[in-house]
Design a protein around this motif. Structure first.
Motif, mmCIF file in Angstrom:
data_model
loop_
_atom_site.group_PDB
_atom_site.id
_atom_site.type_symbol
_atom_site.label_atom_id
_atom_site.label_comp_id
_atom_site.label_asym_id
_atom_site.label_seq_id
_atom_site.Cartn_x
_atom_site.Cartn_y
_atom_site.Cartn_z
ATOM 1 N N UNK A 194 0.834 -1.202 0.000
ATOM 2 C CA UNK A 194 0.000 0.000 0.000
ATOM 3 C C UNK A 194 0.873 1.258 0.000
ATOM 4 N N UNK A 195 0.256 2.369 -0.352
ATOM 5 C CA UNK A 195 0.949 3.659 -0.311
ATOM 6 C C UNK A 195 0.178 4.605 0.597
ATOM 7 N N UNK A 196 0.908 5.424 1.341
ATOM 8 C CA UNK A 196 0.298 6.365 2.281
ATOM 9 C C UNK A 196 0.647 7.796 1.911
ATOM 10 N N UNK A 197 -0.329 8.663 2.042
ATOM 11 C CA UNK A 197 -0.053 10.095 2.034
ATOM 12 C C UNK A 197 -0.381 10.617 3.421
ATOM 13 N N UNK A 198 0.646 11.076 4.114
ATOM 14 C CA UNK A 198 0.504 11.581 5.478
ATOM 15 C C UNK A 198 0.553 13.107 5.441
ATOM 16 N N UNK A 199 -0.439 13.750 6.062
ATOM 17 C CA UNK A 199 -0.543 15.209 6.054
ATOM 18 C C UNK A 199 -0.683 15.735 7.477
ATOM 19 N N UNK A 200 0.138 16.707 7.825
ATOM 20 C CA UNK A 200 0.036 17.397 9.105
ATOM 21 C C UNK A 200 -0.271 18.863 8.826
ATOM 22 N N UNK A 229 -8.684 6.628 -2.861
ATOM 23 C CA UNK A 229 -8.356 6.488 -1.448
ATOM 24 C C UNK A 229 -9.163 5.337 -0.862
ATOM 25 N N UNK A 230 -8.481 4.325 -0.354
ATOM 26 C CA UNK A 230 -9.152 3.158 0.217
ATOM 27 C C UNK A 230 -9.503 3.359 1.685
ATOM 28 N N UNK A 231 -8.736 4.172 2.390
ATOM 29 C CA UNK A 231 -8.994 4.439 3.803
ATOM 30 C C UNK A 231 -8.451 5.816 4.144
ATOM 31 N N UNK A 253 -4.825 6.145 2.631
ATOM 32 C CA UNK A 253 -4.236 4.877 2.235
ATOM 33 C C UNK A 253 -4.687 4.540 0.813
ATOM 34 N N UNK A 254 -3.722 4.240 -0.044
ATOM 35 C CA UNK A 254 -3.993 3.851 -1.427
ATOM 36 C C UNK A 254 -3.564 2.403 -1.651
ATOM 37 N N UNK A 255 -4.121 1.790 -2.671
ATOM 38 C CA UNK A 255 -3.782 0.396 -2.972
ATOM 39 C C UNK A 255 -2.302 0.241 -3.275
ATOM 40 N N UNK A 256 -1.724 1.227 -3.937
ATOM 41 C CA UNK A 256 -0.301 1.176 -4.264
ATOM 42 C C UNK A 256 0.204 2.533 -4.707
ATOM 43 N N UNK A 257 1.469 2.606 -5.069
ATOM 44 C CA UNK A 257 2.078 3.871 -5.474
ATOM 45 C C UNK A 257 1.430 4.422 -6.739
ATOM 46 N N UNK A 258 1.061 3.558 -7.668
ATOM 47 C CA UNK A 258 0.430 4.025 -8.911
ATOM 48 C C UNK A 258 -0.868 4.765 -8.627
ATOM 49 N N UNK A 259 -1.661 4.227 -7.707
ATOM 50 C CA UNK A 259 -2.920 4.887 -7.343
ATOM 51 C C UNK A 259 -2.658 6.216 -6.637
ATOM 52 N N UNK A 260 -1.589 6.271 -5.851
ATOM 53 C CA UNK A 260 -1.219 7.527 -5.207
ATOM 54 C C UNK A 260 -0.773 8.554 -6.237
ATOM 55 N N UNK A 288 4.908 11.117 1.398
ATOM 56 C CA UNK A 288 4.386 9.887 0.801
ATOM 57 C C UNK A 288 5.283 8.719 1.189
ATOM 58 N N UNK A 289 4.644 7.585 1.445
ATOM 59 C CA UNK A 289 5.377 6.398 1.893
ATOM 60 C C UNK A 289 4.765 5.156 1.282
#
Length: 299
Positions: A194-200, A229-231, A253-260, A288-289
């Motif tokens: 999965x791929x994450x975009x974290x925002x503060x 965005x899956x979650x 949370x995304x399914x993968x980097x491509x979706x991000x 992004x992670x």
């Protein structure tokens, strides 16, 4: 025998207590039929669809306790609604540190998954840091069932040892944010790959609760705008000590980097969401992670 018959007749003519549902009435009637059968009395009406079996049975079977099913179902519903505590730590590696030491840091952080308080943990290098004010290079994302579990994890000797031996010697800066999502749904564990975009977000000083609610609402509504965005979890930071003044956090949370990456193509929609909160913000951190597709056996 006459006394028993009188008791049964009394039960059959006594008004049923007000039931909360038709299921309770059915259970009451079924138990009455069963009691009559045990006493050798005739029963009226159609036979129940399943054999008589209740708490009076001398040899209980799994169906004996079916009358407690509403309670067990209620417990299942409550268990699925347990709160989740998000814990994100961002690290800025020293510029000339040996890459092997950074790998050792990530590996040892990932080994903390074995601690009983942890329900999910993943650590590693960022895909990118989109922030202009910071230059973070690595991330740890973990989840817990309560604030006390997070506190116990932080104080655990294994965690303290990893931080002292493998983290502090190789980093220049650390930022940590903790929050309880306002509306958590979906799996607790983030799937490998999965791929994450974290925002503060850092809010401007002297903002009222109304403005804060607008920011939380705008961030929480992003999932509806971006189906990739899956979650999405959103909440207020409750650990200000290492948050550098940032008070609102989210993880998409995304399914993968491509979706991000596909998110970047929706520039107009993204800008529309940003405009809703731009006037309330004094700073933004976005990283992004990518969760490694495979985890080591120690995980």
């Amino acid at each position: 025998m006459k006394l028993i018959q009188q008791i049964v007749r009394s039960l059959s003519t006594t008004q049923l207590p007000l039931a909360r549902s038709s299921q309770k009435i059915q259970i009451y009637s079924q138990n009455l039929r069963c009691s009559r059968k045990m006493l050798g009395l005739k029963t009226s009406g159609p036979a129940p669809p399943t054999p008589c079996s209740h708490f009076l049975s001398p040899n209980p079977t799994p169906t004996t306790f079916r009358h407690f099913k509403p309670y067990s179902s209620f417990r299942s519903i409550k268990m699925s609604a347990e709160q989740i505590v998000e814990h994100v730590v961002l690290f800025k590696a020293k510029p000339d540190v040996d890459p092997s030491k950074l790998s050792a840091m990530a590996n040892n952080l990932n080994s903390l998954t074995s601690l009983s308080q942890v329900v999910h943990l993943s650590a590693g290098p960022l895909v990118r840091d989109r922030s202009s004010s910071f230059s973070f290079t690595h991330i740890l994302h973990s989840r817990y069932k309560s604030k006390s579990d997070l506190a116990d994890y932080s104080a655990h000797p294994d965690h303290v040892s990893v931080v002292k031996e493998y983290v502090l010697p190789v980093v220049d800066d650390i930022m940590a944010v903790d929050w309880i999502p306002t509306d958590f749904s979906g799996p607790i564990e983030v799937a490998p790959g999965s791929a994450l975009r974290v925002t503060f977000l850092k809010l401007k000083e002297n903002l009222g609760e109304s403005e804060k609610s607008q920011v939380l609402s705008a961030i929480g509504g992003i999932k509806e705008k971006f189906p990739g965005i899956e979650q999405l979890t959103v909440g207020e930071n409750f650990s200000p000590g290492r948050a550098k003044g940032f008070s609102i956090a989210s993880i998409a949370v995304f399914k993968g980097v491509n979706e991000l990456e596909a998110l970047e193509a929706q520039t107009e929609l993204a800008n529309e969401q940003k405009e809703k909160v731009r006037d309330f913000l004094d700073g933004v951190v976005v990283v992004d992670y990518a969760v490694p597709p495979t985890q080591s056996a120690s995980l």
